[in-house]
Enzyme design. Structure first.
Site, PDB file in Angstrom:
ATOM      1  N   CYS A 147      86.494 -66.006  64.859  1.00 57.80           N
ATOM      2  CA  CYS A 147      87.342 -67.066  64.296  1.00 57.80           C
ATOM      3  C   CYS A 147      87.320 -67.095  62.764  1.00 57.80           C
ATOM      4  CB  CYS A 147      86.940 -68.425  64.864  1.00 57.80           C
ATOM      5  SG  CYS A 147      85.153 -68.730  64.883  1.00 57.80           S
ATOM      6  N   HIS A 239      87.614 -74.379  60.458  1.00 56.84           N
ATOM      7  CA  HIS A 239      86.626 -73.647  59.662  1.00 56.84           C
ATOM      8  C   HIS A 239      87.121 -73.536  58.221  1.00 56.84           C
ATOM      9  CE1 HIS A 239      84.497 -72.910  63.232  1.00 56.84           C
ATOM     10  NE2 HIS A 239      84.646 -71.613  63.367  1.00 56.84           N
TER      11      HIS A 239
END
EC number: 1.2.1.11
Length: 344
Positions: A147, A239
């Protein structure tokens, strides 16, 4: 419609796959596969739905099946399996003639397996033909990266024109990346955890393959290095990372910004592709997860605080939704590219 199955359908990423595929114009969910303890039961009973939208009615009563190619009625499967299970199971599906789009890390760095971000390296899909020849199977495995790697590499692609020499990145990663039961609340509340197992190694190796050159027989890694430091923070989704790199051409901050703004994915005909893969924020305190993670339906990466610095340095912050762009959405976009290129 193309028949689609989801492996590991009850977990955090598996639920994202269900959410994103429920009304997809090209793929129809025909199989939901999970562990033996869930098999044979209705999905709505065993999924323990945790997402912000309601469980789609179309799958609520679908009976969960084992993760066995003989039990899964699908032309393509999206894998949200843990890495320790994915290695063998995904190979079994490919041997059975099924296309596997995997979010797991198991096969990412194998030489004949495409590690894909459609906006970055679509030419790497040619590895599929090599993979089929090498392994003698009719199906194939295509993977998406970790990710955090996805967010970082998407921003690096338009900067390749300046000649990247090396990259440093520090991540602030959301707790959803560890799964619903991944981090006890007593561990993350009022805290930052400066370690995520194998995350730094993934960012440092995967980026080089993604930005590498396909020469007709394989991928030659990009000629620079990445140094990563990964941290878990008390954010639900999204993130964030600070990136600073050194380049050969020493562009100004405005030239870097212009490179981001002009970046065109060429994928506007794919249903999951956002209108803008990269979004530049002008505010001095953006991007922020809570405010920017859902841009482009969770598929855009937001960039801000673009600066130039000493010794040909380029510095900026980027952020993206880790379970959509960084996981399930990434696999689905890969599958859409496969269809566009005639592999489905």
């Amino acid at each position: 419609m193309i028949k689609a199955g989801i492996l590991g359908a009850t977990g955090n990423v598996g639920q994202r796959f269900v959410q994103l595929l429920a009304d997809h114009p090209w793929f129809e969910i025909t199989a939901l596969a999970a562990s033996e303890r869930s098999a044979g039961k209705p999905y709505g009973e065993v999924a323990k739905w945790k997402l912000e939208t309601d469980l789609p009615e179309s799958v609520k009563d679908l009976t969960v099946v084992p993760t066995d190619p003989k039990k899964v009625d699908a032309d393509i499967v999206f894998s949200a399996l843990p890495a320790e299970l994915a290695t063998g199971i995904e190979s079994d599906f490919a041997k059975a003639g099924v296309v596997v789009c995997s979010n797991a890390s198991s096969h990412r760095m194998e030489k004949d397996v495409p590690l894909m971000i459609p906006e970055v390296n679509p030419e790497h899909l040619a590895l599929i033909d090599i993979q089929k020849k090498n392994r003698g199977w009719d199906g194939c495995i295509v993977t998406n990266p970790n990710c955090s790697t996805i967010m970082m590499v998407m921003t690096l692609k338009p900067l390749m024109q300046f000649g990247i020499k090396n990259i440093h990145v520090a991540t602030l990663q959301a707790i959803s990346g560890a799964g619903y039961d991944g981090i006890p609340s007593m561990a993350i509340l009022d805290n930052v955890i400066p370690y995520i197992g194998k995350e730094e190694e993934k960012m440092e190796s995967e980026a080089l393959k993604l930005l590498g050159t396909f020469d007709g027989s394989g991928v030659k890694n990009a000629p620079f290095w990445v140094s990563a430091a990964c941290h878990r923070v008390m954010v639900m989704d999204g993130h964030t990372m600070s990136i600073w790199l050194r380049s050969e051409k020493n562009p100004t901050a405005e030239e870097v910004k212009d490179a981001f703004l002009k970046f065109d994915s060429g994928l506007s005909d794919l249903p999951t592709s956002p209108k803008k893969a990269l979004i530049v924020r002008e505010e001095p305190d953006r991007p922020q997860p809570r405010m920017d993670r859902d841009q482009g339906r969770g598929m855009s990466v937001s960039i801000g605080r673009i600066r130039s610095g000493h010794d040909n340095a380029i510095k900026y912050v980027c952020m993206g939704h880790n379970t959509i762009r960084g996981a399930a959405g990434a696999s689905i976009l890969n599958a859409e590219l496969l269809k566009k290129k005639g592999y489905l």
